[in-house]
Design a protein around this motif. Structure first.
Motif, short mmCIF file in Angstrom:
data_model
loop_
_atom_site.label_atom_id
_atom_site.label_comp_id
_atom_site.label_asym_id
_atom_site.label_seq_id
_atom_site.Cartn_x
_atom_site.Cartn_y
_atom_site.Cartn_z
N ARG A 61 8.46 5.26 -7.38
CA ARG A 61 8.87 4.36 -6.29
C ARG A 61 9.97 4.99 -5.43
N GLN A 69 7.91 -2.18 -2.97
CA GLN A 69 8.87 -3.29 -3.04
C GLN A 69 10.11 -2.87 -3.82
N ALA A 113 2.86 -2.99 -6.44
CA ALA A 113 4.21 -2.95 -5.88
C ALA A 113 4.26 -2.56 -4.40
N ARG A 115 4.36 -2.70 -0.51
CA ARG A 115 4.82 -3.74 0.44
C ARG A 115 3.64 -4.32 1.22
#
Length: 197
Positions: A61, A69, A113, A115
């Motif tokens: 991430r 996110q 996850a 967006r």
């Protein structure tokens, strides 16, 4: 460093660190196990693989924060999904299907996850990382016994095998995933441009 180099390095680092440390926590305190585990061994495996999964997801991430996110909830979801997949499949089908299931869960967690999540993007990430897992498992099966024996077996042998899975899985996830990430980033830029227009 460009986005794809960051993604590649994040996968290699996250999987090598996360999976490489897993056997020390899972087997180091409670010993190795066969086809069954004691309640304490279940607990150490849940904690260990949950931590490994959180490390992997967080590194991935961080390599592309604009796509994923923020916050703790996606990390906890990634940790829970991968741990359930890994231990659930281990209890039902054993090795190496547990490892394959965990790679599928790693990719699924990334997809969930996003967006700007779509069904296609979730499927693309899940499939890409799952393929990386299949190739990792396929390459590791023929040499697993020899690799573990080369390090003396026991905990050191476990650590060597899991480090191999982390390094090879990280390299493959980084390379194969870069194609999916490239597309996601391009779509994300198109979405921003359309919104501004």
């Amino acid at each position: 460093m460009n986005n794809f180099a960051r993604w590649f390095l994040a996968n290699v680092a996250g999987m090598t660190i996360g999976l490489g440390t897993h056997p020390f926590l899972a087997h180091g305190f409670t010993g190795r196990h066969g086809d069954t585990m004691t309640p304490v061994q279940w607990i150490t495996h849940i904690v260990s693989f949950g931590l490994a999964s959180a490390i992997i997801f967080s590194c991935q991430r961080k390599s592309a924060p604009q796509l994923f996110q923020p916050g703790a909830a996606p990390v906890l979801r990634a940790s829970a999904l991968a741990t359930i997949a890994f231990l659930g499949v281990w209890s039902l089908a054993g090795i190496p299907f547990d490892i394959q299931a965990s790679f599928l869960a790693f990719g699924l967690s990334l997809g969930l996850a996003l967006r700007n999540r779509t069904g296609k993007s979730v499927l693309a990430l899940a499939a890409t990382i799952a393929v990386a897992g299949m190739v990792t498992v396929g390459s590791g099966l023929p040499i697993a016994g020899k690799l573990m024996a080369a390090f003396g077996g026991g905990l050191a042998g476990d650590a060597a095998l899991w480090t191999y899975i982390g390094v090879v899985g990280g390299v493959l996830s980084g390379l194969l995933g870069s194609f999916t990430m490239r597309r996601l980033m391009a779509n994300d830029r198109l979405g921003v441009t359309a919104a501004e227009g």
